[in-house]
Design an enzyme around this catalytic site. Structure first.
Site, PDB file in Angstrom:
ATOM      1  N   LYS A  21      -9.447  27.851  12.235  1.00 31.15           N
ATOM      2  CA  LYS A  21      -9.489  28.534  10.951  1.00 31.15           C
ATOM      3  C   LYS A  21      -8.334  29.531  10.805  1.00 31.15           C
ATOM      4  O   LYS A  21      -7.688  29.922  11.781  1.00 31.15           O
ATOM      5  CB  LYS A  21     -10.818  29.265  10.783  1.00 31.15           C
ATOM      6  CG  LYS A  21     -11.993  28.333  10.560  1.00 31.15           C
ATOM      7  CD  LYS A  21     -11.811  27.440   9.339  1.00 31.15           C
ATOM      8  CE  LYS A  21     -11.859  28.209   8.030  1.00 31.15           C
ATOM      9  NZ  LYS A  21     -11.614  27.327   6.864  1.00 31.15           N
ATOM     10  N   ASP A  76     -12.390  26.804   0.173  1.00 26.88           N
ATOM     11  CA  ASP A  76     -11.266  27.261   0.999  1.00 26.88           C
ATOM     12  C   ASP A  76     -10.005  27.472   0.174  1.00 26.88           C
ATOM     13  O   ASP A  76      -9.141  28.278   0.547  1.00 26.88           O
ATOM     14  CB  ASP A  76     -10.964  26.249   2.114  1.00 26.88           C
ATOM     15  CG  ASP A  76     -11.882  26.411   3.311  1.00 26.88           C
ATOM     16  OD1 ASP A  76     -12.219  27.555   3.639  1.00 26.88           O
ATOM     17  OD2 ASP A  76     -12.261  25.395   3.913  1.00 26.88           O
ATOM     18  N   HIS A 129      -4.860  27.659   4.343  1.00 29.75           N
ATOM     19  CA  HIS A 129      -5.379  27.860   2.978  1.00 29.75           C
ATOM     20  C   HIS A 129      -4.859  29.177   2.380  1.00 29.75           C
ATOM     21  O   HIS A 129      -5.621  29.980   1.841  1.00 29.75           O
ATOM     22  CB  HIS A 129      -6.912  27.848   2.988  1.00 29.75           C
ATOM     23  CG  HIS A 129      -7.508  26.576   3.519  1.00 29.75           C
ATOM     24  ND1 HIS A 129      -7.414  25.381   2.838  1.00 29.75           N
ATOM     25  CD2 HIS A 129      -8.182  26.318   4.668  1.00 29.75           C
ATOM     26  CE1 HIS A 129      -8.027  24.425   3.543  1.00 29.75           C
ATOM     27  NE2 HIS A 129      -8.494  24.968   4.650  1.00 29.75           N
ATOM     28  N   ARG A 163     -16.098  25.922  16.391  1.00 29.41           N
ATOM     29  CA  ARG A 163     -15.063  24.952  16.742  1.00 29.41           C
ATOM     30  C   ARG A 163     -13.995  25.608  17.608  1.00 29.41           C
ATOM     31  O   ARG A 163     -13.856  26.830  17.645  1.00 29.41           O
ATOM     32  CB  ARG A 163     -14.434  24.377  15.469  1.00 29.41           C
ATOM     33  CG  ARG A 163     -15.324  23.440  14.694  1.00 29.41           C
ATOM     34  CD  ARG A 163     -14.701  23.020  13.374  1.00 29.41           C
ATOM     35  NE  ARG A 163     -14.654  24.113  12.413  1.00 29.41           N
ATOM     36  CZ  ARG A 163     -14.144  24.025  11.194  1.00 29.41           C
ATOM     37  NH1 ARG A 163     -13.594  22.883  10.789  1.00 29.41           N
ATOM     38  NH2 ARG A 163     -14.163  25.059  10.370  1.00 29.41           N
ATOM     39  N   GLU A 172      -3.654  21.573   6.612  1.00 30.70           N
ATOM     40  CA  GLU A 172      -4.073  20.974   5.345  1.00 30.70           C
ATOM     41  C   GLU A 172      -2.930  20.501   4.459  1.00 30.70           C
ATOM     42  O   GLU A 172      -3.173  19.824   3.453  1.00 30.70           O
ATOM     43  CB  GLU A 172      -4.964  21.946   4.554  1.00 30.70           C
ATOM     44  CG  GLU A 172      -4.244  23.137   3.945  1.00 30.70           C
ATOM     45  CD  GLU A 172      -4.140  24.336   4.886  1.00 30.70           C
ATOM     46  OE1 GLU A 172      -3.737  25.416   4.428  1.00 30.70           O
ATOM     47  OE2 GLU A 172      -4.477  24.173   6.077  1.00 30.70           O
ATOM     48  N   TYR A 208      -5.611  25.545  10.250  1.00 29.16           N
ATOM     49  CA  TYR A 208      -5.878  25.560   8.820  1.00 29.16           C
ATOM     50  C   TYR A 208      -5.536  26.952   8.306  1.00 29.16           C
ATOM     51  O   TYR A 208      -5.923  27.955   8.900  1.00 29.16           O
ATOM     52  CB  TYR A 208      -7.354  25.266   8.527  1.00 29.16           C
ATOM     53  CG  TYR A 208      -7.753  23.836   8.760  1.00 29.16           C
ATOM     54  CD1 TYR A 208      -7.213  22.807   7.988  1.00 29.16           C
ATOM     55  CD2 TYR A 208      -8.676  23.496   9.748  1.00 29.16           C
ATOM     56  CE1 TYR A 208      -7.570  21.485   8.201  1.00 29.16           C
ATOM     57  CE2 TYR A 208      -9.046  22.175   9.970  1.00 29.16           C
ATOM     58  CZ  TYR A 208      -8.491  21.178   9.192  1.00 29.16           C
ATOM     59  OH  TYR A 208      -8.847  19.864   9.394  1.00 29.16           O
TER      60      TYR A 208
END
Length: 371
Positions: free
Chosen positions: A74, A269, A95, A16, A117, A93
């Site tokens: 990510k 995650d 996490h 991605r 998120e 993201y």
């Protein structure tokens, strides 16, 4: 005007990309400068020429990270964290509740880190997590069906069964976006599906939505244990925004499951919702513990990178525009839901659930935004 950087993702089999060429075109038309690392989009079919003709500068990795606003997919690796510094804004993201090393590195660098998120909409939903939850939920049944094949170490069960043979039993823990999409796929295969959730309102909505095609149960301890013991496939789809996922299946319960059953942990995650979960990658996605096949890939949507990139950009681009047009403080001050995405700033943790997971004090986001 804002200098925006888009680095190439480095996680194993992560194809991605933070911005598509179309997104770059919109940002450059608004007067912003977008620096895209060379070959950042090749994994999803976007060539360097595609980016260049839409106004991007093609740059080195270091240059992409040397931008006022860095847009990724990510969480950054420790090597990438080292390329960031105070005064920069990272939008991706994160996490962090399950990534203590990265959290400490970003805190040490003083980066302003906004996590997809934990951004909320006006209804308390998670608009930037939802498309990847949809993808992961739908994928979970596909990969779970593969894990159940005998060659994968599974029971050798076909989820949909055949005439004269009962279908497989799918248990979905969590009836949110990921769990609902998993149920769509599982019921479509004609599996026997049970969804468990703690919200009565959500259970009512699911009962109406699936109209008898799936059982819906309160996620009490007894109901979870009863359902899991006879399941062929268990999908973990629980989420507490910003926090570590609760452990719903411990090792003792695992030992009571059917030999060769499969677990797919969408919550990995955030640390995973099974005691025996540990992160895996697309090149080695499963392992067997206590006779149960575990699938715990931390970037599931990366396997369908083109669909996932386009779905992600559909929802992230307006937020990127807001950050670029207004600056992060104004953008967050004007949108309280967007302010929920602020995880770190200037060496402080700004999200209470992230702070609790890391055992650190939480700074007041309002103070940070007004600074």
């Amino acid at each position: 005007m804002m200098l925006i950087g888009v680095p190439k993702e480095t996680k194993t089999h992560e194809y991605r990309v933070g911005l598509t060429p179309d997104s770059v075109a919109e940002l450059t038309a608004a007067g912003h400068t977008v620096q895209v690392e060379k070959a950042a989009g090749v994994g999803v079919g976007y060539s360097d020429e595609d980016y260049a003709k839409n106004g991007a500068r093609l740059v080195s990795r270091d240059c992409a990270f040397n931008s006022s606003l860095v847009v990724k997919v990510k969480e950054p690796s420790l090597q990438e964290c080292a390329l960031l510094k105070r005064g920069q804004v990272l939008f991706t993201y994160l996490h962090l509740a399950a990534a203590e090393a990265q959290a400490k590195a970003l805190l040490a660098n003083g980066v302003t880190a906004i996590a997809y998120e934990t951004v909320q909409d006006e209804h308390g939903g998670l608009p930037l997590l939802s498309p990847m939850s949809e993808v992961a939920g739908r994928m979970s049944v596909q990969v779970g069906a593969h894990a159940l094949q005998k060659a994968s170490g599974g029971r050798g069960t076909l989820l949909g069964g055949v005439p004269g043979v009962a279908p497989g039993k799918v248990v979905i823990l969590g009836g949110g976006m990921a769990g609902t999409n998993a149920a769509y796929m599982a019921t479509g295969l004609q599996a026997e599906v049970t969804i468990l959730d703690k919200s009565v309102a959500r259970l009512r909505a699911l009962a109406t939505e699936f109209a008898g095609r799936a059982r819906v149960l309160m996620a009490s301890r007894e109901n979870v244990h009863t359902a899991v013991r006879t399941a062929d496939l268990v999908i973990g789809a629980v989420l507490v925004p910003g926090a570590r996922a609760p452990k719903l299946i411990d090792r003792n319960l695992l030992r009571q499951m059917l030999p060769g059953a499969a677990l797919v942990d969408i919550s990995i995650d955030q640390g995973g919702c099974f005691e025996t979960s540990r992160p895996t990658s697309h090149d080695n996605p499963t392992y067997i513990e206590e006779g149960i096949v575990h699938y715990c890939v931390t970037n599931m949507p990366g396997a369908v990178a083109r669909t996932a990139t386009q779905a992600l950009n559909n929802v992230t681009l307006p937020y990127v525009r807001a950050l670029a047009d207004k600056g992060w403080q104004t953008a967050l001050r004007e949108d309280p839901g967007f302010a929920g995405g602020l995880n770190l700033h200037a060496g402080a943790v700004c999200h209470p659930q992230v702070a609790a997971a890391l055992g650190l004090p939480a700074a007041c986001p309002q103070v940070q935004i007004a600074a």
